[in-house]
Design a protein around this motif. Structure first.
Motif, PDB file in Angstrom:
ATOM      1  N   GLU A  84      -3.123  38.985 -44.838  1.00 58.57           N
ATOM      2  CA  GLU A  84      -3.121  39.962 -45.927  1.00 58.57           C
ATOM      3  C   GLU A  84      -1.736  40.554 -46.161  1.00 58.57           C
ATOM      4  OE1 GLU A  84      -5.995  42.862 -44.852  1.00 58.57           O
ATOM      5  OE2 GLU A  84      -7.704  41.506 -45.067  1.00 58.57           O
ATOM      6  N   ALA A  85      -0.928  40.624 -45.092  1.00 58.30           N
ATOM      7  CA  ALA A  85       0.332  41.368 -45.173  1.00 58.30           C
ATOM      8  C   ALA A  85       1.588  40.502 -45.182  1.00 58.30           C
ATOM      9  CB  ALA A  85       0.420  42.350 -43.994  1.00 58.30           C
ATOM     10  N   VAL A  86       1.481  39.235 -44.766  1.00 52.13           N
ATOM     11  CA  VAL A  86       2.699  38.486 -44.465  1.00 52.13           C
ATOM     12  C   VAL A  86       3.537  38.188 -45.703  1.00 52.13           C
ATOM     13  CG1 VAL A  86       1.613  36.192 -44.604  1.00 52.13           C
ATOM     14  CG2 VAL A  86       3.627  36.543 -43.142  1.00 52.13           C
ATOM     15  N   GLU A  87       2.916  38.024 -46.863  1.00 50.28           N
ATOM     16  CA  GLU A  87       3.708  37.682 -48.048  1.00 50.28           C
ATOM     17  C   GLU A  87       4.733  38.766 -48.374  1.00 50.28           C
ATOM     18  OE1 GLU A  87       3.100  35.821 -52.510  1.00 50.28           O
ATOM     19  OE2 GLU A  87       1.414  36.803 -51.517  1.00 50.28           O
ATOM     20  N   ARG A  88       4.425  39.994 -48.025  1.00 46.25           N
ATOM     21  CA  ARG A  88       5.341  41.103 -48.318  1.00 46.25           C
ATOM     22  C   ARG A  88       6.704  40.909 -47.664  1.00 46.25           C
ATOM     23  NH1 ARG A  88       7.129  45.303 -45.573  1.00 46.25           N
ATOM     24  NH2 ARG A  88       5.648  45.028 -43.849  1.00 46.25           N
ATOM     25  N   VAL A  89       6.730  40.355 -46.446  1.00 49.01           N
ATOM     26  CA  VAL A  89       7.988  40.250 -45.709  1.00 49.01           C
ATOM     27  C   VAL A  89       8.696  38.920 -45.944  1.00 49.01           C
ATOM     28  CG1 VAL A  89       7.138  41.817 -43.927  1.00 49.01           C
ATOM     29  CG2 VAL A  89       6.984  39.344 -43.563  1.00 49.01           C
ATOM     30  N   LEU A  90       8.094  38.031 -46.746  1.00 49.58           N
ATOM     31  CA  LEU A  90       8.707  36.728 -46.993  1.00 49.58           C
ATOM     32  C   LEU A  90       9.763  36.817 -48.085  1.00 49.58           C
ATOM     33  CD1 LEU A  90       5.749  34.170 -46.999  1.00 49.58           C
ATOM     34  CD2 LEU A  90       7.448  34.536 -45.201  1.00 49.58           C
ATOM     35  N   ALA A  91      10.912  36.236 -47.811  1.00 49.15           N
ATOM     36  CA  ALA A  91      11.922  36.057 -48.846  1.00 49.15           C
ATOM     37  C   ALA A  91      11.447  34.970 -49.806  1.00 49.15           C
ATOM     38  CB  ALA A  91      13.250  35.660 -48.210  1.00 49.15           C
ATOM     39  N   PRO A  92      12.000  34.905 -51.008  1.00 47.60           N
ATOM     40  CA  PRO A  92      11.638  33.816 -51.919  1.00 47.60           C
ATOM     41  C   PRO A  92      11.807  32.461 -51.234  1.00 47.60           C
ATOM     42  CG  PRO A  92      12.935  35.459 -53.070  1.00 47.60           C
ATOM     43  CD  PRO A  92      12.952  35.854 -51.616  1.00 47.60           C
ATOM     44  N   GLY A  93      10.777  31.635 -51.332  1.00 49.37           N
ATOM     45  CA  GLY A  93      10.815  30.335 -50.668  1.00 49.37           C
ATOM     46  C   GLY A  93      10.492  30.397 -49.190  1.00 49.37           C
ATOM     47  N   GLY A  94      10.074  31.566 -48.697  1.00 51.87           N
ATOM     48  CA  GLY A  94       9.780  31.715 -47.276  1.00 51.87           C
ATOM     49  C   GLY A  94       8.549  30.937 -46.848  1.00 51.87           C
ATOM     50  N   ARG A  95       8.491  30.623 -45.540  1.00 53.70           N
ATOM     51  CA  ARG A  95       7.391  29.836 -44.981  1.00 53.70           C
ATOM     52  C   ARG A  95       6.775  30.577 -43.811  1.00 53.70           C
ATOM     53  NH1 ARG A  95      12.554  28.654 -44.705  1.00 53.70           N
ATOM     54  NH2 ARG A  95      12.517  27.135 -43.007  1.00 53.70           N
ATOM     55  N   VAL A  96       5.486  30.369 -43.640  1.00 56.76           N
ATOM     56  CA  VAL A  96       4.734  30.939 -42.527  1.00 56.76           C
ATOM     57  C   VAL A  96       4.137  29.794 -41.722  1.00 56.76           C
ATOM     58  CG1 VAL A  96       2.784  32.398 -41.846  1.00 56.76           C
ATOM     59  CG2 VAL A  96       4.141  32.985 -43.872  1.00 56.76           C
ATOM     60  N   PHE A  97       4.241  29.881 -40.388  1.00 54.95           N
ATOM     61  CA  PHE A  97       3.625  28.891 -39.516  1.00 54.95           C
ATOM     62  C   PHE A  97       2.656  29.618 -38.584  1.00 54.95           C
ATOM     63  CE2 PHE A  97       7.505  27.035 -41.003  1.00 54.95           C
ATOM     64  CZ  PHE A  97       7.145  25.727 -41.290  1.00 54.95           C
ATOM     65  N   LEU A  98       1.363  29.335 -38.779  1.00 55.66           N
ATOM     66  CA  LEU A  98       0.300  30.018 -38.044  1.00 55.66           C
ATOM     67  C   LEU A  98      -0.420  29.014 -37.171  1.00 55.66           C
ATOM     68  CD1 LEU A  98      -1.549  32.583 -37.683  1.00 55.66           C
ATOM     69  CD2 LEU A  98      -2.923  31.636 -39.571  1.00 55.66           C
ATOM     70  N   LEU A  99      -0.523  29.312 -35.877  1.00 61.95           N
ATOM     71  CA  LEU A  99      -1.254  28.476 -34.923  1.00 61.95           C
ATOM     72  C   LEU A  99      -2.678  29.004 -34.808  1.00 61.95           C
ATOM     73  CD1 LEU A  99      -2.363  28.098 -31.803  1.00 61.95           C
ATOM     74  CD2 LEU A  99      -1.034  26.194 -32.694  1.00 61.95           C
ATOM     75  N   ILE A 100      -3.661  28.150 -35.030  1.00 62.36           N
ATOM     76  CA  ILE A 100      -5.050  28.542 -34.794  1.00 62.36           C
ATOM     77  C   ILE A 100      -5.800  27.401 -34.131  1.00 62.36           C
ATOM     78  CG2 ILE A 100      -5.196  30.237 -36.669  1.00 62.36           C
ATOM     79  CD1 ILE A 100      -6.752  28.085 -38.253  1.00 62.36           C
ATOM     80  N   SER A 101      -7.024  27.704 -33.737  1.00 63.11           N
ATOM     81  CA  SER A 101      -7.885  26.757 -33.037  1.00 63.11           C
ATOM     82  C   SER A 101      -9.109  26.450 -33.884  1.00 63.11           C
ATOM     83  CB  SER A 101      -8.310  27.358 -31.696  1.00 63.11           C
ATOM     84  OG  SER A 101      -9.438  26.702 -31.163  1.00 63.11           O
ATOM     85  N   SER A 102      -9.716  25.294 -33.630  1.00 66.63           N
ATOM     86  CA  SER A 102     -10.991  24.976 -34.272  1.00 66.63           C
ATOM     87  C   SER A 102     -12.062  25.994 -33.904  1.00 66.63           C
ATOM     88  CB  SER A 102     -11.445  23.571 -33.858  1.00 66.63           C
ATOM     89  OG  SER A 102     -11.480  23.445 -32.447  1.00 66.63           O
ATOM     90  N   LEU A 103     -11.891  26.683 -32.783  1.00 65.65           N
ATOM     91  CA  LEU A 103     -12.843  27.726 -32.393  1.00 65.65           C
ATOM     92  C   LEU A 103     -12.799  28.904 -33.357  1.00 65.65           C
ATOM     93  CD1 LEU A 103     -12.128  27.750 -28.539  1.00 65.65           C
ATOM     94  CD2 LEU A 103     -13.999  26.595 -29.729  1.00 65.65           C
ATOM     95  N   THR A 104     -11.673  29.049 -34.056  1.00 63.16           N
ATOM     96  CA  THR A 104     -11.493  30.155 -34.993  1.00 63.16           C
ATOM     97  C   THR A 104     -12.099  29.853 -36.360  1.00 63.16           C
ATOM     98  OG1 THR A 104      -9.355  30.446 -33.886  1.00 63.16           O
ATOM     99  CG2 THR A 104      -9.737  31.777 -35.843  1.00 63.16           C
ATOM    100  N   GLY A 105     -12.204  28.562 -36.683  1.00 56.93           N
ATOM    101  CA  GLY A 105     -12.676  28.168 -38.005  1.00 56.93           C
ATOM    102  C   GLY A 105     -11.515  27.876 -38.921  1.00 56.93           C
ATOM    103  N   ILE A 106     -11.003  26.660 -38.853  1.00 53.07           N
ATOM    104  CA  ILE A 106      -9.792  26.309 -39.599  1.00 53.07           C
ATOM    105  C   ILE A 106     -10.004  26.459 -41.103  1.00 53.07           C
ATOM    106  CG2 ILE A 106      -8.181  24.433 -40.119  1.00 53.07           C
ATOM    107  CD1 ILE A 106      -8.795  23.411 -37.215  1.00 53.07           C
ATOM    108  N   GLY A 107     -11.128  25.935 -41.600  1.00 56.34           N
ATOM    109  CA  GLY A 107     -11.414  26.042 -43.024  1.00 56.34           C
ATOM    110  C   GLY A 107     -11.568  27.480 -43.478  1.00 56.34           C
ATOM    111  N   ASP A 108     -12.181  28.316 -42.646  1.00 53.31           N
ATOM    112  CA  ASP A 108     -12.343  29.736 -42.992  1.00 53.31           C
ATOM    113  C   ASP A 108     -10.995  30.415 -43.155  1.00 53.31           C
ATOM    114  OD1 ASP A 108     -15.096  29.500 -42.902  1.00 53.31           O
ATOM    115  OD2 ASP A 108     -15.239  30.143 -40.811  1.00 53.31           O
ATOM    116  N   VAL A 109     -10.067  30.103 -42.255  1.00 53.92           N
ATOM    117  CA  VAL A 109      -8.732  30.704 -42.329  1.00 53.92           C
ATOM    118  C   VAL A 109      -8.008  30.240 -43.584  1.00 53.92           C
ATOM    119  CG1 VAL A 109      -6.459  30.793 -41.227  1.00 53.92           C
ATOM    120  CG2 VAL A 109      -8.532  31.017 -39.836  1.00 53.92           C
ATOM    121  N   GLN A 110      -8.098  28.957 -43.892  1.00 51.40           N
ATOM    122  CA  GLN A 110      -7.429  28.439 -45.084  1.00 51.40           C
ATOM    123  C   GLN A 110      -7.995  29.062 -46.360  1.00 51.40           C
ATOM    124  OE1 GLN A 110      -7.975  24.202 -43.928  1.00 51.40           O
ATOM    125  NE2 GLN A 110      -5.796  24.004 -44.330  1.00 51.40           N
ATOM    126  N   ARG A 111      -9.315  29.214 -46.424  1.00 55.03           N
ATOM    127  CA  ARG A 111      -9.917  29.828 -47.607  1.00 55.03           C
ATOM    128  C   ARG A 111      -9.513  31.292 -47.742  1.00 55.03           C
ATOM    129  NH1 ARG A 111     -14.044  26.208 -46.244  1.00 55.03           N
ATOM    130  NH2 ARG A 111     -14.958  27.666 -44.729  1.00 55.03           N
TER     131      ARG A 111
END
Length: 207
Positions: free
Chosen positions: A144-171
């Motif tokens: 919810e918050a990460v886009e605020r701190v991204l510079a134009p063209g910025g990238r986010v790399f998030l590590l998650i597990s299938s236990l978390t629900g990969i599709g749920d996180v992407q949606r």
């Protein structure tokens, strides 16, 4: 009593003692996957932030690639360990203290293990591992918050597990304007670990 392990108020050994670990999460398969993936997408001179840095392993890896990186964690012991690796460390709750448009690269290896509330213990190792009932206790607020701190063209790399629900996180991210794709994937005996790269969607109208 002398010779007895530290305990919580109810007499149980702390989670850190039970796991024979310290109070700071140490590098494991998830940390290594995130570090390798983020480093392969980093460029010298990038301004980077490693959220929930733990031991500082991911931040140190980025610094070795020439990223001007800041490590952050709510756990003061983690901040001290990261600083001992030679990276700047800030005690912070997720992204709260950081300026808008400050970073080209943000990494996060969150606590992602689903844990029932009545089985959670209130210690630093629990906070490093437990993602709450659905595994997304910190994943959702981060997205919810990460886009605020991204510079134009910025990238986010998030590590998650299938236990978390990969599709749920992407949606959830997509609903908040972040386009994501899986850029790294590893299978382990009880879970699948992935790194999702997020960028802001360009929703400007076509000419």
């Amino acid at each position: 009593m002398p010779g007895q392990p530290p305990t919580d108020d109810d007499g149980r050994p702390s989670l850190a003692t039970q796991r024979d670990t310290e109070t700071v999460y140490q590098p494991a398969e998830d940390s290594d996957l995130l570090a390798r993936t983020a480093r392969s997408h980093a460029a010298p001179g990038d301004r980077g932030l490693d959220v929930g840095t733990g031991s500082g392993y991911v931040a140190e890896t980025l610094a070795e690639a020439g990223v001007d990186v800041v490590a952050s964690d709510l756990n003061p012991d983690a901040c001290r360990e990261a600083a001992a690796r030679g990276v700047a460390a800030v005690r912070a709750d997720l992204l709260d203290p950081f300026r808008d448009d400050a970073f080209d690269l943000v990494t996060f290896n969150p606590p992602y293990l689903p844990t029932e509330p009545d089985k959670e213990w209130d210690d630093w190792m629990e906070h490093a591992l437990s993602g709450g009932k659905d595994g997304r206790r910190l994943v959702d607020p981060f997205l919810e918050a990460v886009e605020r701190v991204l510079a134009p063209g910025g990238r986010v790399f998030l590590l998650i597990s299938s236990l978390t629900g990969i599709g749920d996180v992407q949606r959830y991210a997509h609903e908040r304007g972040l386009a994501g794709e899986i850029v790294a994937d590893e299978a382990h005996p009880y879970e699948r670990l992935v790194v999702i790269r997020f960028e802001s969607r360009d929703e400007s109208p076509l000419p």
